[in-house]
Design a protein around this motif. Structure first.
Motif, PDB file in Angstrom:
ATOM      1  N   ARG A 186      -2.794 -12.497  -8.944  1.00 31.42           N
ATOM      2  CA  ARG A 186      -1.369 -12.033  -8.205  1.00 31.42           C
ATOM      3  C   ARG A 186      -1.166  -9.846  -8.858  1.00 31.42           C
ATOM      4  NH1 ARG A 186       0.916 -17.354  -6.546  1.00 31.42           N
ATOM      5  NH2 ARG A 186       0.733 -17.910  -4.716  1.00 31.42           N
ATOM      6  N   PHE A 187      -0.829 -10.640 -10.061  1.00 27.45           N
ATOM      7  CA  PHE A 187      -0.986  -9.548 -11.150  1.00 27.45           C
ATOM      8  C   PHE A 187      -2.051  -8.199 -11.550  1.00 27.45           C
ATOM      9  CE2 PHE A 187       0.345  -7.136 -14.931  1.00 27.45           C
ATOM     10  CZ  PHE A 187      -1.611  -6.767 -15.122  1.00 27.45           C
ATOM     11  N   TRP A 188      -3.082  -8.762 -11.090  1.00 28.85           N
ATOM     12  CA  TRP A 188      -4.082  -7.448 -10.852  1.00 28.85           C
ATOM     13  C   TRP A 188      -3.821  -6.654  -9.520  1.00 28.85           C
ATOM     14  CZ3 TRP A 188      -5.734  -4.943 -14.116  1.00 28.85           C
ATOM     15  CH2 TRP A 188      -6.235  -5.543 -15.526  1.00 28.85           C
ATOM     16  N   GLN A 210      -2.622 -13.011   1.477  1.00 33.03           N
ATOM     17  CA  GLN A 210      -1.972 -14.665   1.104  1.00 33.03           C
ATOM     18  C   GLN A 210      -1.996 -15.680   2.610  1.00 33.03           C
ATOM     19  OE1 GLN A 210       0.263 -14.476  -2.432  1.00 33.03           O
ATOM     20  NE2 GLN A 210       0.911 -12.875  -2.618  1.00 33.03           N
ATOM     21  N   ILE A 222       6.353 -11.986  -9.989  1.00 33.58           N
ATOM     22  CA  ILE A 222       4.574 -13.350  -9.889  1.00 33.58           C
ATOM     23  C   ILE A 222       5.479 -14.838 -10.842  1.00 33.58           C
ATOM     24  CG2 ILE A 222       2.504 -13.448 -10.942  1.00 33.58           C
ATOM     25  CD1 ILE A 222       2.003 -10.162  -9.772  1.00 33.58           C
ATOM     26  N   ARG A 268      -4.529 -18.113 -11.114  1.00 34.19           N
ATOM     27  CA  ARG A 268      -3.534 -17.117  -9.151  1.00 34.19           C
ATOM     28  C   ARG A 268      -1.878 -15.654  -9.772  1.00 34.19           C
ATOM     29  NH1 ARG A 268      -3.243 -22.193  -7.103  1.00 34.19           N
ATOM     30  NH2 ARG A 268      -1.266 -23.088  -7.528  1.00 34.19           N
ATOM     31  N   ALA A 269      -1.861 -16.279 -10.338  1.00 39.07           N
ATOM     32  CA  ALA A 269      -0.344 -15.625 -11.845  1.00 39.07           C
ATOM     33  C   ALA A 269      -1.602 -13.773 -12.305  1.00 39.07           C
ATOM     34  CB  ALA A 269       0.109 -16.105 -12.455  1.00 39.07           C
ATOM     35  N   ARG A 316       8.123 -13.226   0.822  1.00 44.31           N
ATOM     36  CA  ARG A 316       8.095 -12.343   0.003  1.00 44.31           C
ATOM     37  C   ARG A 316       7.604 -11.219   0.356  1.00 44.31           C
ATOM     38  NH1 ARG A 316       2.431 -16.751  -0.705  1.00 44.31           N
ATOM     39  NH2 ARG A 316       3.089 -17.618  -2.221  1.00 44.31           N
ATOM     40  N   ASP A 336      -0.769  -6.794  -7.362  1.00 40.17           N
ATOM     41  CA  ASP A 336       0.215  -5.576  -7.930  1.00 40.17           C
ATOM     42  C   ASP A 336      -0.348  -4.536  -8.886  1.00 40.17           C
ATOM     43  OD1 ASP A 336       2.446  -5.698 -10.213  1.00 40.17           O
ATOM     44  OD2 ASP A 336       3.073  -5.628  -7.856  1.00 40.17           O
ATOM     45  N   PHE A 337      -0.750  -4.533 -10.087  1.00 37.29           N
ATOM     46  CA  PHE A 337      -1.236  -3.485 -10.611  1.00 37.29           C
ATOM     47  C   PHE A 337      -2.446  -2.830  -9.530  1.00 37.29           C
ATOM     48  CE2 PHE A 337      -2.823  -0.943 -13.827  1.00 37.29           C
ATOM     49  CZ  PHE A 337      -4.150  -0.119 -13.620  1.00 37.29           C
ATOM     50  N   GLU A 361       6.086 -23.186  -8.690  1.00 36.35           N
ATOM     51  CA  GLU A 361       4.488 -23.783  -9.176  1.00 36.35           C
ATOM     52  C   GLU A 361       4.043 -24.575  -9.719  1.00 36.35           C
ATOM     53  OE1 GLU A 361       1.081 -21.727  -8.259  1.00 36.35           O
ATOM     54  OE2 GLU A 361       1.929 -19.643  -6.265  1.00 36.35           O
ATOM     55  N   TYR A 399       5.429 -18.124  -9.918  1.00 35.50           N
ATOM     56  CA  TYR A 399       4.239 -19.822 -11.782  1.00 35.50           C
ATOM     57  C   TYR A 399       5.183 -20.745 -11.786  1.00 35.50           C
ATOM     58  CZ  TYR A 399       2.042 -21.380 -15.476  1.00 35.50           C
ATOM     59  OH  TYR A 399       1.729 -21.884 -16.135  1.00 35.50           O
ATOM     60  N   HIS A 456       1.126  -2.678 -19.258  1.00 35.05           N
ATOM     61  CA  HIS A 456       1.641  -2.446 -18.921  1.00 35.05           C
ATOM     62  C   HIS A 456       3.342  -1.878 -20.104  1.00 35.05           C
ATOM     63  CE1 HIS A 456       1.404  -2.086 -14.787  1.00 35.05           C
ATOM     64  NE2 HIS A 456       1.332  -3.189 -14.458  1.00 35.05           N
ATOM     65  N   ALA A 490      -2.791 -22.329 -10.664  1.00 36.95           N
ATOM     66  CA  ALA A 490      -1.169 -21.807 -11.177  1.00 36.95           C
ATOM     67  C   ALA A 490      -1.415 -20.307 -11.679  1.00 36.95           C
ATOM     68  CB  ALA A 490      -0.626 -22.235 -11.290  1.00 36.95           C
ATOM     69  N   TYR A 491      -2.219 -20.537 -13.205  1.00 35.70           N
ATOM     70  CA  TYR A 491      -1.885 -19.204 -13.792  1.00 35.70           C
ATOM     71  C   TYR A 491      -3.275 -18.328 -13.727  1.00 35.70           C
ATOM     72  CZ  TYR A 491      -3.195 -15.886 -17.776  1.00 35.70           C
ATOM     73  OH  TYR A 491      -3.663 -15.802 -19.187  1.00 35.70           O
TER      74      TYR A 491
END
Lengths: 231, 220
Positions: free
Chosen positions: B97-99, B74, A70, B93-94, A97, B101-102, A77, A74, A52, B90-91
């Motif tokens: 979530r990014f993918w 989720q 996101i 998971r982030a 959410r 969202d994309f 968490e 993060y 992006h 956590a990383y």
């Protein structure tokens, strides 16, 4: 947490960057803020967000996290011991959410239309913007925060918009408080939190940015350019 | 858990509803399903449960409604933890979530632009879809699934949208496999899973549905 390296790639007037700054402040996380020039993006930004190429980007111990909501999740968490932002109940979490996502889907296009267009197009944007804010007022109800008694994800998602109200009102020649008093009252209440008052950009600086963008691009081409600026 | 505790408001061809069905199947959750007449008249329950968007899917758990498919998946993962769909760190998971969202922002609309247009507009839409799939191939890397060794959250978010590819290929006159072989291989792998194979409609039926939509939009 000793030895943590936290860097935030940010742009001062960006509402999305403000969300992350609020979350980091809520958790008391020390971080390095790197201000990006969106007309000349840094190699670090392009490397960390190749898809992006946008801010904000949180870099935690060298690893990038992207997309403001996101990133906020993060942060919640990882630094979960202090000021939880998401509800603990899965259903309440799904509701939070949903509303954060609603804000992302619905608020920013009409908001941009208010300062980036004129005439009939601007009037339509103002009308839509107020309608969306009224829906959010409905969801807030009588609660002090969208999160209930505690400041939460939806509050973080929405409150940066308040720093842009002066710019919207000046460009659009209207007063948001007269149409959405409850929402403005909520915003002022949030501003009493140090994490918010320290993280929100100064409304006059935001307005100056808007004027700069209008001059630089000319009002007709602005909606295309805006996506570069994520504003 | 008794069957009537979980109710899905559904539309048969919706890839967003398929996401929820696959997630529930992966968790072995029994549920009731109610088909909505999207064109004829949405039910009172749907309009009351999702007043903002008035769309499916809606999942009602003990009568409490949840909307937006990515959000629902989720919730399912958090409520019925086994087997986990989201990664544990956590990383990771982030990243997941990014993918998701994309995919949500880009994939379905890009596909829609292919069947809704012709000529130069369609050529541009095809180019955009392929670019999106190449990004996703980058996210997949050499892994079997987006989650790594096991089928997970991003796979569930993505796979139902590929159910519409047959329609894009027919109306756009191209083949995804030729342009993005890695993505095509991942698709086949996911289709081998029972939860996916049993949930997704026959692609030929999707083609017929899209054909009908094209007539409605005055494209054919």
């Amino acid at each position: 947490m000793a030895g943590e390296e936290v860097i935030l790639l940010s742009v001062y007037p960006s509402m999305f960057s403000m969300r992350v700054r609020i979350a980091l402040a809520e958790k008391g996380v020390k971080y390095e803020l790197k201000e990006e020039d969106l007309t000349n993006k840094s190699l670090l930004l392009l490397e960390m967000n190749p898809v992006h190429k946008k801010v904000p980007v949180l870099i935690h111990n060298g690893k990038p996290i992207l997309e403001s909501l996101i990133i906020v999740q993060y942060i919640d968490e990882v630094w979960h011991d202090k000021n939880p932002l998401e509800p603990s109940d899965p259903y309440e979490r799904a509701q939070a959410r949903f509303w954060a996502d609603f804000i992302d889907k619905k608020v920013f296009d009409p908001a941009r239309g208010i300062w980036a267009t004129k005439g009939e197009e601007q009037e339509a944007a103002k009308k839509e913007f107020i309608e969306i804010l009224k829906i959010l007022e409905g969801e807030l109800g009588e609660k002090p925060y969208f999160g209930g008694e505690t400041f939460g994800l939806v509050d973080v998602a929405l409150i940066p918009l308040y720093s842009w109200f002066y710019a919207f009102e000046t460009c659009g020649n209207f007063k948001i408080e007269s149409q959405c008093p409850k929402l403005v009252a909520w915003a002022k209440f949030c501003m009493q939190r140090e994490s918010v008052s320290q993280s929100l950009s100064d409304p006059h600086s935001v307005y100056d940015t808007v004027l700069f963008l209008k001059k630089m691009f000319g009002i007709e081409s602005i909606t295309t350019q805006c996506s570069i600026f994520l504003l | 858990m008794a069957k009537e505790d979980v109710l899905l408001l559904d539309f048969w061809v919706s890839p967003f509803c398929s996401r929820v069905k696959i997630a529930l199947a992966e968790k072995g959750v029994a549920y009731q399903q109610r088909g909505e007449d999207i064109f004829g008249g949405k039910s009172e329950l749907l309009l009351k449960s999702n007043p903002i968007y008035q769309k499916v899917p809606v999942l009602l758990h003990d009568g409490k409604p949840m909307c937006e498919s990515t959000n629902i998946v989720q919730y399912i993962d958090e409520t019925w933890p086994s087997p986990p769909l989201l990664p544990s760190s956590a990383y990771d998971r982030a990243r997941a979530r990014f993918w998701a969202d994309f995919i949500d922002k880009k994939l379905f609309d890009a596909g829609g632009n292919i069947w809704k247009t012709k000529g130069e507009d369609q050529a541009a839409a095809k180019k955009e879809l392929i670019q999106i799939l190449k990004y996703l191939e980058g996210g997949l890397g050499d892994k079997d699934y987006f989650g790594g060794d096991s089928f997970g959250f991003v796979d569930i978010i993505a796979i139902p949208l590929t159910n519409w590819f047959f329609a894009y290929e027919k109306f756009g006159n191209f083949k995804v496999e030729e342009e993005c072989p890695k993505f095509a291989a991942w698709t086949k792998r996911c289709l081998g899973r029972e939860s996916v194979a049993k949930t997704l409609p026959d692609p030929q039926q999707v083609v017929e549905f899209v054909s009908m939509m094209r007539k409605m939009h005055g494209i054919e």
